[in-house]
Design an enzyme around this catalytic site. Sequence first.
Site, PDB file in Angstrom:
ATOM      1  N   VAL A 150       0.836  -1.207   0.000  1.00 39.62           N
ATOM      2  CA  VAL A 150       0.000   0.000   0.000  1.00 39.62           C
ATOM      3  C   VAL A 150       0.866   1.250   0.000  1.00 39.62           C
ATOM      4  CG1 VAL A 150      -1.713   1.323   1.289  1.00 39.62           C
ATOM      5  CG2 VAL A 150      -1.935  -1.162   1.112  1.00 39.62           C
ATOM      6  N   TYR A 151       1.860   1.289   0.865  1.00 39.32           N
ATOM      7  CA  TYR A 151       2.739   2.455   0.941  1.00 39.32           C
ATOM      8  C   TYR A 151       3.427   2.703  -0.400  1.00 39.32           C
ATOM      9  CZ  TYR A 151       6.653   5.424   2.414  1.00 39.32           C
ATOM     10  OH  TYR A 151       7.556   6.434   2.544  1.00 39.32           O
ATOM     11  N   ALA A 152       3.997   1.660  -0.997  1.00 33.32           N
ATOM     12  CA  ALA A 152       4.688   1.825  -2.278  1.00 33.32           C
ATOM     13  C   ALA A 152       3.717   2.244  -3.377  1.00 33.32           C
ATOM     14  CB  ALA A 152       5.405   0.529  -2.658  1.00 33.32           C
ATOM     15  N   THR A 195       1.110   4.180  -3.025  1.00 33.55           N
ATOM     16  CA  THR A 195       0.864   5.624  -2.903  1.00 33.55           C
ATOM     17  C   THR A 195       2.026   6.415  -3.476  1.00 33.55           C
ATOM     18  OG1 THR A 195       1.827   5.862  -0.661  1.00 33.55           O
ATOM     19  CG2 THR A 195      -0.511   5.290  -0.804  1.00 33.55           C
ATOM     20  N   LYS A 196       3.225   5.930  -3.270  1.00 34.09           N
ATOM     21  CA  LYS A 196       4.387   6.672  -3.743  1.00 34.09           C
ATOM     22  C   LYS A 196       4.560   6.545  -5.253  1.00 34.09           C
ATOM     23  CE  LYS A 196       5.391   8.302   0.266  1.00 34.09           C
ATOM     24  NZ  LYS A 196       5.170   9.743   0.522  1.00 34.09           N
TER      25      LYS A 196
END
Length: 247
Positions: free
Chosen positions: A154-156, A158-159
């Site tokens: 999820v974090y990757a 968004t980036k």
Amino acid sequence: MNMRLSGKVAIITGASRGIGRQAAIQLAQAGAKVVVNYSSNSAKAEEVVKTIEQAGGAAAAIRADVSKVSEVEALFADTLERFGRVDIVVNNAGIMECKAIEDVTEDLFDRHFAINVKGTYFACQQAMKHMARGGTIINFSTSVSGAMLPAYSVYAATKGAVEQLTRQLAKEFGPKDIVINCIAPGQVATELFLNGKTPELVDSYRRMNAFGRLGEPEDIANAIELLVSGKARWITGQTIRVNGGFN
């Protein structure tokens, strides 16, 4: 004090700690007036302001939750009321909660995209409306996007979105002589990165780059200083990996 940013006004989101804090201090040392944005910890934000003022700089702490467009708009309006202009925007605010896909909830997913992507996008929108010609926008990605690590999906994601919006917006900002780029740090020794990680896991990340250490907030703030300087006006729409050779 190096005054090469004298007369400039910088908004740094998520500036009460970590990379944002260091960037606020260094840009102030370079002569910029700095808005220290925070979402909840006013005491830490005011400590950053005090540090800047004690060194002879100018700063103000302004609260805004960047996941809410109305608060992003108010952040820019308040900055313009206090300092009269906006020349630099560093979209540093973000969250990172790493979980395997089976443990990702809808709320976790939505919060990550609201803060990391929506917050960045609508700060860029406000910059388009209010930033002075010749300004600079710096968004934040991650060098994890060039790796395949468990629990970062999820974090990757968004980036990855931030990298693309940075790239696509470059030609919209170009006619106003505004450059927009993205910094993608590797593992940096901040509260955000270290939270919840075992010493063994942190040590494994140290061994992934060329220097065998974690990055420090100053390493990233130095890259920010370069991109907001007059030496980088021909760089726009790019993602720059600041990671000690991580990938």
